[in-house]
Design a protein around this motif. Structure first.
Motif, PDB file in Angstrom:
ATOM      1  N   GLU A 182       1.127  -1.261   0.115  1.00  0.00           N
ATOM      2  CA  GLU A 182       0.160   0.470   0.034  1.00  0.00           C
ATOM      3  C   GLU A 182       0.527   1.330  -0.376  1.00  0.00           C
ATOM      4  O   GLU A 182       0.659   2.506  -0.547  1.00  0.00           O
ATOM      5  CB  GLU A 182      -0.828   0.285   1.469  1.00  0.00           C
ATOM      6  N   CYS A 183       2.035   1.265   0.628  1.00  0.00           N
ATOM      7  CA  CYS A 183       2.867   2.457   0.927  1.00  0.00           C
ATOM      8  C   CYS A 183       3.760   2.593  -1.181  1.00  0.00           C
ATOM      9  O   CYS A 183       4.105   3.613  -0.863  1.00  0.00           O
ATOM     10  CB  CYS A 183       4.117   2.207   1.745  1.00  0.00           C
ATOM     11  N   ARG A 184       4.024   1.565  -0.964  1.00  0.00           N
ATOM     12  CA  ARG A 184       4.877   2.141  -2.154  1.00  0.00           C
ATOM     13  C   ARG A 184       3.758   1.993  -3.255  1.00  0.00           C
ATOM     14  O   ARG A 184       4.100   3.262  -3.487  1.00  0.00           O
ATOM     15  CB  ARG A 184       5.698   0.470  -2.528  1.00  0.00           C
ATOM     16  N   ASP A 185       3.098   2.002  -3.022  1.00  0.00           N
ATOM     17  CA  ASP A 185       1.473   2.404  -4.973  1.00  0.00           C
ATOM     18  C   ASP A 185       1.379   3.729  -4.283  1.00  0.00           C
ATOM     19  O   ASP A 185       1.945   4.739  -5.457  1.00  0.00           O
ATOM     20  CB  ASP A 185       0.691   1.460  -4.394  1.00  0.00           C
ATOM     21  N   ALA A 186       1.607   4.145  -3.520  1.00  0.00           N
ATOM     22  CA  ALA A 186       1.335   5.418  -2.604  1.00  0.00           C
ATOM     23  C   ALA A 186       1.872   6.024  -3.232  1.00  0.00           C
ATOM     24  O   ALA A 186       1.317   7.204  -3.433  1.00  0.00           O
ATOM     25  CB  ALA A 186       0.233   5.507  -1.509  1.00  0.00           C
ATOM     26  N   ALA A 187       3.516   6.179  -2.527  1.00  0.00           N
ATOM     27  CA  ALA A 187       4.459   7.143  -3.435  1.00  0.00           C
ATOM     28  C   ALA A 187       4.534   6.731  -4.712  1.00  0.00           C
ATOM     29  O   ALA A 187       4.844   7.650  -5.757  1.00  0.00           O
ATOM     30  CB  ALA A 187       5.667   5.795  -2.494  1.00  0.00           C
ATOM     31  N   GLN A 188       4.413   5.706  -5.536  1.00  0.00           N
ATOM     32  CA  GLN A 188       5.034   5.778  -6.861  1.00  0.00           C
ATOM     33  C   GLN A 188       3.416   6.361  -7.834  1.00  0.00           C
ATOM     34  O   GLN A 188       3.575   7.320  -8.987  1.00  0.00           O
ATOM     35  CB  GLN A 188       4.131   4.759  -7.737  1.00  0.00           C
ATOM     36  N   GLU A 189       1.864   6.199  -7.382  1.00  0.00           N
ATOM     37  CA  GLU A 189       1.205   7.066  -7.830  1.00  0.00           C
ATOM     38  C   GLU A 189       1.335   8.593  -7.555  1.00  0.00           C
ATOM     39  O   GLU A 189       0.819   9.433  -8.295  1.00  0.00           O
ATOM     40  CB  GLU A 189      -0.020   6.691  -7.030  1.00  0.00           C
ATOM     41  N   ALA A 190       2.202   9.208  -6.644  1.00  0.00           N
ATOM     42  CA  ALA A 190       2.100  10.687  -5.882  1.00  0.00           C
ATOM     43  C   ALA A 190       3.462  10.824  -6.989  1.00  0.00           C
ATOM     44  O   ALA A 190       3.219  12.415  -7.076  1.00  0.00           O
ATOM     45  CB  ALA A 190       2.264  10.485  -4.380  1.00  0.00           C
ATOM     46  N   ILE A 191       3.969  10.457  -7.090  1.00  0.00           N
ATOM     47  CA  ILE A 191       5.402  10.503  -7.845  1.00  0.00           C
ATOM     48  C   ILE A 191       4.701  10.725  -9.223  1.00  0.00           C
ATOM     49  O   ILE A 191       4.860  12.076 -10.520  1.00  0.00           O
ATOM     50  CB  ILE A 191       6.191   9.541  -8.034  1.00  0.00           C
ATOM     51  N   HIS A 192       3.599   9.907  -9.854  1.00  0.00           N
ATOM     52  CA  HIS A 192       3.457  10.172 -10.861  1.00  0.00           C
ATOM     53  C   HIS A 192       1.990  11.542 -11.497  1.00  0.00           C
ATOM     54  O   HIS A 192       1.999  12.022 -12.593  1.00  0.00           O
ATOM     55  CB  HIS A 192       2.443   8.770 -11.680  1.00  0.00           C
ATOM     56  N   SER A 193       1.620  12.060 -10.053  1.00  0.00           N
ATOM     57  CA  SER A 193       0.465  12.691 -10.631  1.00  0.00           C
ATOM     58  C   SER A 193       0.675  14.390 -10.015  1.00  0.00           C
ATOM     59  O   SER A 193       0.962  15.249 -10.111  1.00  0.00           O
ATOM     60  CB  SER A 193      -0.431  12.585  -9.194  1.00  0.00           C
ATOM     61  N   GLY A 227      11.053  23.394  -3.156  1.00  0.00           N
ATOM     62  CA  GLY A 227      10.406  24.709  -2.132  1.00  0.00           C
ATOM     63  C   GLY A 227       9.887  24.529  -0.663  1.00  0.00           C
ATOM     64  O   GLY A 227       9.428  23.629  -0.490  1.00  0.00           O
ATOM     65  N   SER A 228       9.641  25.603   0.622  1.00  0.00           N
ATOM     66  CA  SER A 228       9.707  25.779   1.356  1.00  0.00           C
ATOM     67  C   SER A 228       7.894  25.973   1.468  1.00  0.00           C
ATOM     68  O   SER A 228       7.607  26.542   0.799  1.00  0.00           O
ATOM     69  CB  SER A 228      10.081  26.640   2.630  1.00  0.00           C
ATOM     70  N   ARG A 229       7.817  25.132   2.562  1.00  0.00           N
ATOM     71  CA  ARG A 229       5.996  25.636   2.547  1.00  0.00           C
ATOM     72  C   ARG A 229       5.584  27.020   2.622  1.00  0.00           C
ATOM     73  O   ARG A 229       4.200  27.298   1.549  1.00  0.00           O
ATOM     74  CB  ARG A 229       4.988  24.625   3.153  1.00  0.00           C
ATOM     75  N   MET A 230       6.632  27.634   2.994  1.00  0.00           N
ATOM     76  CA  MET A 230       5.934  29.467   3.409  1.00  0.00           C
ATOM     77  C   MET A 230       5.866  29.969   2.204  1.00  0.00           C
ATOM     78  O   MET A 230       5.214  31.000   1.193  1.00  0.00           O
ATOM     79  CB  MET A 230       6.513  29.870   4.032  1.00  0.00           C
ATOM     80  N   ALA A 231       6.775  29.290   0.792  1.00  0.00           N
ATOM     81  CA  ALA A 231       7.210  29.888  -0.375  1.00  0.00           C
ATOM     82  C   ALA A 231       6.886  29.476  -1.207  1.00  0.00           C
ATOM     83  O   ALA A 231       6.213  30.018  -2.490  1.00  0.00           O
ATOM     84  CB  ALA A 231       8.843  30.318  -0.374  1.00  0.00           C
ATOM     85  N   ARG A 268      -1.637  19.378  -1.208  1.00  0.00           N
ATOM     86  CA  ARG A 268      -3.175  18.326  -0.907  1.00  0.00           C
ATOM     87  C   ARG A 268      -2.434  17.374   0.162  1.00  0.00           C
ATOM     88  O   ARG A 268      -2.852  17.846   1.410  1.00  0.00           O
ATOM     89  CB  ARG A 268      -3.627  18.055  -2.015  1.00  0.00           C
ATOM     90  N   GLY A 269      -2.587  17.060  -0.414  1.00  0.00           N
ATOM     91  CA  GLY A 269      -1.135  15.539   0.637  1.00  0.00           C
ATOM     92  C   GLY A 269      -0.663  16.171   1.850  1.00  0.00           C
ATOM     93  O   GLY A 269      -0.122  15.702   2.874  1.00  0.00           O
ATOM     94  N   HIS A 270      -0.039  17.305   2.121  1.00  0.00           N
ATOM     95  CA  HIS A 270       0.908  18.713   3.400  1.00  0.00           C
ATOM     96  C   HIS A 270      -0.594  17.442   4.647  1.00  0.00           C
ATOM     97  O   HIS A 270      -0.061  17.632   5.648  1.00  0.00           O
ATOM     98  CB  HIS A 270       1.475  19.591   3.418  1.00  0.00           C
ATOM     99  N   ARG A 271      -1.516  19.046   3.759  1.00  0.00           N
ATOM    100  CA  ARG A 271      -2.305  19.266   4.253  1.00  0.00           C
ATOM    101  C   ARG A 271      -3.302  18.319   5.004  1.00  0.00           C
ATOM    102  O   ARG A 271      -3.690  18.256   6.032  1.00  0.00           O
ATOM    103  CB  ARG A 271      -3.289  20.143   3.563  1.00  0.00           C
ATOM    104  N   ALA A 272      -3.206  17.606   4.782  1.00  0.00           N
ATOM    105  CA  ALA A 272      -4.429  16.093   4.882  1.00  0.00           C
ATOM    106  C   ALA A 272      -3.341  15.251   5.496  1.00  0.00           C
ATOM    107  O   ALA A 272      -4.198  14.595   6.695  1.00  0.00           O
ATOM    108  CB  ALA A 272      -4.533  15.128   3.300  1.00  0.00           C
ATOM    109  N   THR A 312       6.651  10.175  -0.549  1.00  0.00           N
ATOM    110  CA  THR A 312       6.823  10.380   1.457  1.00  0.00           C
ATOM    111  C   THR A 312       5.536  11.003   1.570  1.00  0.00           C
ATOM    112  O   THR A 312       5.279   9.868   2.857  1.00  0.00           O
ATOM    113  CB  THR A 312       8.117  12.160   1.747  1.00  0.00           C
ATOM    114  N   ILE A 313       5.005  11.748   1.566  1.00  0.00           N
ATOM    115  CA  ILE A 313       3.183  12.304   2.250  1.00  0.00           C
ATOM    116  C   ILE A 313       2.904  11.061   2.318  1.00  0.00           C
ATOM    117  O   ILE A 313       2.159  10.442   2.919  1.00  0.00           O
ATOM    118  CB  ILE A 313       3.412  13.602   1.795  1.00  0.00           C
ATOM    119  N   ALA A 314       2.671  10.472   0.561  1.00  0.00           N
ATOM    120  CA  ALA A 314       1.664   9.391   0.408  1.00  0.00           C
ATOM    121  C   ALA A 314       1.675   7.677   1.150  1.00  0.00           C
ATOM    122  O   ALA A 314       1.308   7.478   1.383  1.00  0.00           O
ATOM    123  CB  ALA A 314       1.879   8.959  -1.216  1.00  0.00           C
TER     124      ALA A 314
END
Lengths: 84, 395
Positions: free
Chosen positions: B61-72, B79-83, B88-92, B280-282
């Motif tokens: 599940e973790c590997r699939d989620a990471a691969q999908e996130a890279i694709h999308s 850069g930083s979140r401030m800048a 969506r993933g960070h907030r989720a 990483t987030i995914a």
């Protein structure tokens, strides 16, 4: 009762003698790191013992300026005076 | 001593302690086969020092989620979140962590190290005091230094000593941040949280608990020591990492204090670094779901822990004070520790060698970390190897 500087120095030297063993001359000018080979871990453990002895807390930050036995004794004396 | 001479002194000390040709630190890993097996040189080895407590690094599940996130969303945020904004993933993930701990809010950081740096240096400042356990992790010491606050240590796992130091501070105890850890990384012992909470309440101080090694390991849903002790609502701030039970990299801080959100504007390790990558987030979001539901994984983990701890105890190895996924054998000299580490590696078991000054009380440690996905055959092999090596190490 406020320990005077000489009393602090005497007690500190006693702790140092136990730490480095017999046969090492310890004077106020002795360098803790270069002459007594007290590394950061030994220094922090020594500070814990000293804190118990004098019933004080020594901030780690204050140790940045300490190199000699005299400087450590002065620091302890100053903190003890402030806490009384 | 010149600027570079200092590093030559480090090289000389390292050479004096470690034999030529033995790459103890940063050992090259050629291939990784699974959560528990890899290849070093030509040898297949068992990972027994990776902090992969639930074995989730290879969870599908973790590997699939990471691969999908890279694709999308691509490979990085650059850069930083401030800048550069909060994906969506960070907030989720922040919402999911807050909900997991039933807390008001959460901040996610790029590494666990930065989670402590950012939280401590954001909360405390010049004029404040941080009271830290003497065996605290380097990230806690470094966070304290960055804060500019006065740093005072209390004796490891000693609430009476903590109380004594708070008493000496008088009114200043109100501007004191106490820091302890759920499970200590070197010896695997838990903090006496109930007593620490009582003391902090009595002196109106603030408590931060680092659950880096206890997340996923302790408590019914894996929240950590706060869940095991039922003290979740008595701890002010909880930090932790994604790089152990969650099998990724990153860190978090959760709290019910509304002021937590202000750390985003004052905390340099949050502001001035690139945010966690989409992958990483995914993978962390997927791992957090598995961790929460991982009752069976925790049961298997603790079965392995008790098996190895009791085996080593019977063999008369000196161990940390209580069974935990961190099982440290304490050796009298660095040479003994090196002999045990080498012997284990020659028998296909890769563990951590930890030497002073990174160890409590200047001891040398051979540190194992147990995983839920270690098989009983693997654990038996480990026990038998420790038995065989005992004589060689202590000769």
């Amino acid at each position: 009762m406020l320990n005077d500087y000489n009393e602090v120095l005497q007690k500190l030297c006693h702790h140092l003698e136990q730490l480095v063993g017999p046969g090492v001359e310890i004077t106020p000018q002795t360098d803790l790191i270069n002459e007594l080979a007290i590394d950061s871990v030994k220094l922090l453990n020594l500070i814990m013992e000293i804190e118990d002895e004098f019933d004080i807390s020594v901030p780690i930050n204050a140790l940045a300026d300490v190199q000699t036995v005299h400087e450590l004794a002065s620091l302890i004396h100053r903190i003890k005076a402030q806490e009384q | 001593m010149s600027l570079l001479d200092k590093l030559d002194a480090v090289a000389a000390a390292r050479k004096a302690l470690l034999p030529e040709g033995v790459e103890v630190f940063g050992t090259p890993i050629e291939e990784v086969y699974s959560s528990t097996e890899a290849r070093i040189g030509d040898h297949r080895i068992l990972f027994l020092g990776t902090n992969n407590y639930l074995g989730l690094t290879f969870a599908q599940e973790c590997r699939d989620a990471a691969q999908e996130a890279i694709h999308s969303e691509g490979t990085g945020t650059t850069g930083s979140r401030m800048a550069n904004g909060s994906y969506r993933g960070h907030r989720a993930l922040e919402r999911e962590f807050a909900e997991f701990y039933q807390c008001r809010s959460c901040i996610v950081f790029t590494t666990g190290y930065q989670a402590n740096l950012a939280t401590i240096s954001g909360l405390a400042g010049p004029g404040d005091i941080v009271l830290i356990d003497g065996d605290s992790h380097a990230s806690i010491y470094d966070g304290c230094r960055l804060s500019g606050a006065e740093i005072i240590r209390f004796k490891h796992n000693d609430p009476a000593d903590l109380e004594k130091r708070l008493r000496r501070l008088g009114e200043r105890s109100r501007s004191t941040l106490i820091i302890a850890e759920g499970i200590y990384s070197m010896l695997g012992d838990r903090a006496p949280l109930a007593d620490i909470v009582k003391v902090k309440d009595a002196y109106n101080s603030t408590l931060l608990l680092d659950e880096a090694h206890s997340l996923g390991v302790l408590g019914e849903t894996g929240q950590g020591l706060v869940e095991e002790t039922g003290l979740l609502d008595r701890v002010d701030f909880i930090t932790g990492t994604f790089s152990k039970s969650l099998g990724g990299i990153g860190g978090y801080c959760v709290s019910n204090h509304p002021q937590l959100d202000q750390l985003r504007y004052v905390s340099r390790p949050y502001i001035f670094t690139a945010s966690p990558t989409p992958a990483t987030i995914a993978s962390t979001r997927a791992a957090l779901r598995l961790l929460r539901e991982g009752v069976e994984l925790r049961r298997q983990l603790w079965k392995n822990v008790h098996q190895l701890y009791s085996q080593l105890k019977e063999l008369d190895y000196r161990l940390g004070p209580e069974p935990s996924p961190v099982i440290a054998t304490i050796l009298e000299t660095p040479q003994q520790a090196l002999a045990l580490w080498k012997g284990l590696l020659e028998n296909g078991i890769y563990v951590n060698l930890v030497l002073p000054p990174a160890t409590p009380e200047g001891n040398s440690l051979v540190r194992c970390s147990v995983s839920a996905v270690h098989t009983s055959e693997q654990m038996n092999h480990v026990g038998k190897t420790f038995a065989r090596l005992r004589e060689t190490v202590f000769q």
